[in-house]
Design a protein around this motif. Sequence first.
Motif, PDB file in Angstrom:
ATOM      1  N   VAL A  53      56.827  40.606 -32.188  1.00  8.55           N
ATOM      2  CA  VAL A  53      57.223  41.096 -33.565  1.00  8.55           C
ATOM      3  C   VAL A  53      56.153  41.523 -34.076  1.00  8.55           C
ATOM      4  O   VAL A  53      55.097  41.588 -33.923  1.00  8.55           O
ATOM      5  N   ALA A  54      56.606  42.340 -35.212  1.00  6.17           N
ATOM      6  CA  ALA A  54      55.802  43.377 -35.975  1.00  6.17           C
ATOM      7  C   ALA A  54      56.539  43.680 -37.291  1.00  6.17           C
ATOM      8  O   ALA A  54      57.703  43.587 -37.460  1.00  6.17           O
ATOM      9  N   ALA A  55      55.834  43.868 -38.135  1.00  5.31           N
ATOM     10  CA  ALA A  55      56.168  44.405 -39.734  1.00  5.31           C
ATOM     11  C   ALA A  55      56.900  45.864 -39.525  1.00  5.31           C
ATOM     12  O   ALA A  55      56.465  46.691 -38.854  1.00  5.31           O
ATOM     13  N   PRO A  56      58.140  45.921 -39.942  1.00  6.05           N
ATOM     14  CA  PRO A  56      59.023  47.300 -39.548  1.00  6.05           C
ATOM     15  C   PRO A  56      58.102  48.528 -40.269  1.00  6.05           C
ATOM     16  O   PRO A  56      58.146  49.394 -39.399  1.00  6.05           O
ATOM     17  N   VAL A  80      58.699  48.652 -27.495  1.00  9.93           N
ATOM     18  CA  VAL A  80      59.635  47.451 -27.256  1.00  9.93           C
ATOM     19  C   VAL A  80      59.116  46.411 -28.091  1.00  9.93           C
ATOM     20  O   VAL A  80      57.971  46.105 -28.169  1.00  9.93           O
ATOM     21  N   CYS A  81      59.983  46.031 -28.994  1.00  6.16           N
ATOM     22  CA  CYS A  81      59.538  44.939 -30.151  1.00  6.16           C
ATOM     23  C   CYS A  81      60.878  44.126 -30.142  1.00  6.16           C
ATOM     24  O   CYS A  81      62.166  44.584 -30.670  1.00  6.16           O
ATOM     25  N   LEU A  82      60.803  42.894 -29.956  1.00  4.45           N
ATOM     26  CA  LEU A  82      61.888  41.663 -30.218  1.00  4.45           C
ATOM     27  C   LEU A  82      62.383  41.647 -31.423  1.00  4.45           C
ATOM     28  O   LEU A  82      63.469  41.393 -31.800  1.00  4.45           O
ATOM     29  N   SER A  83      61.506  41.539 -32.412  1.00  2.00           N
ATOM     30  CA  SER A  83      61.873  40.994 -33.833  1.00  2.00           C
ATOM     31  C   SER A  83      61.187  41.946 -34.844  1.00  2.00           C
ATOM     32  O   SER A  83      59.718  42.068 -34.627  1.00  2.00           O
ATOM     33  N   ARG A  84      61.685  42.598 -35.874  1.00  3.77           N
ATOM     34  CA  ARG A  84      61.200  43.371 -36.820  1.00  3.77           C
ATOM     35  C   ARG A  84      61.851  42.730 -38.063  1.00  3.77           C
ATOM     36  O   ARG A  84      62.578  43.462 -38.913  1.00  3.77           O
ATOM     37  N   PRO A  85      61.484  41.589 -38.495  1.00  9.92           N
ATOM     38  CA  PRO A  85      61.723  41.186 -39.876  1.00  9.92           C
ATOM     39  C   PRO A  85      61.535  41.598 -41.099  1.00  9.92           C
ATOM     40  O   PRO A  85      60.317  42.207 -41.167  1.00  9.92           O
ATOM     41  N   ALA A  86      62.626  41.984 -41.943  1.00  3.59           N
ATOM     42  CA  ALA A  86      62.321  42.502 -43.127  1.00  3.59           C
ATOM     43  C   ALA A  86      61.495  41.433 -44.048  1.00  3.59           C
ATOM     44  O   ALA A  86      60.725  42.212 -44.815  1.00  3.59           O
ATOM     45  N   GLY A  87      61.375  40.502 -43.972  1.00  4.98           N
ATOM     46  CA  GLY A  87      60.537  39.648 -44.572  1.00  4.98           C
ATOM     47  C   GLY A  87      59.438  39.072 -43.817  1.00  4.98           C
ATOM     48  O   GLY A  87      59.114  37.644 -43.762  1.00  4.98           O
TER      49      GLY A  87
END
Length: 228
Positions: free
Chosen positions: A163-166, A180-187
């Motif tokens: 997971v990482a900040a976009p 490779v990043c599985l989750s890039r949540p906007a929040g």
Amino acid sequence: MEPAFTDRWQAGERLADRLEDLRHRHPVVLALPRGGVLVAAPIARRLVAPLDLLLVRKIGAPGQPELAVAAVVEGNPPQTVVDEALCLHTGADARYLADQERQALVEIARRREHYRRGKPLPPLKGRTVIVVDDGMATGTTMRAALRGLREAQPAAVVLAVPVAAPDSLALLEGQAERIVCLSRPAGFRGVGAHYRDFHQVPDSEVMDALAAHDRAARAGGPLDASPD
């Protein structure tokens, strides 16, 4: 909102699914301790790859130790990456950074002795190197890691994080051949918010994971260092 990952090991298993195509390239997996080791172990197991550490120390902002304003990575010489905008915003001046850098180098030396008995990184020239951490907020620590790795002249560098900040990922475009990043949540709310179990990883757990991987590699069996 339900966290994306149960724990670091499960996050590593999911990353391994996305990295299996690299197995034929005989990569080296380097983890950022401490939490990154538990993510990297199942990746190294799946790819039948060596597992080692890339020693990087975050420099936190004054009064906000979890907010990285700079980072130092091992090497000859060590490399330091500074987030100038955050330093200005948080009051981390040159004197503060110099003092924190000295402390970071002491801790890197301690970890090198503790984890590797003083040995340097294995030769990486011409190898595919997968760099793993348990998540990325500002990206400053990872930028230091990638900068330091370039000195070792790998054939390719792959960045793998659950997971990482976009916006932090955007800053790293072009610094690795593949991200490779599985989750890039906007929040994005900090790395720990995306795990059900995000406990503080002690040195003993790092050593256990590395030792289990080494035992399996020497035995020639499946590289299964699962804590279960």
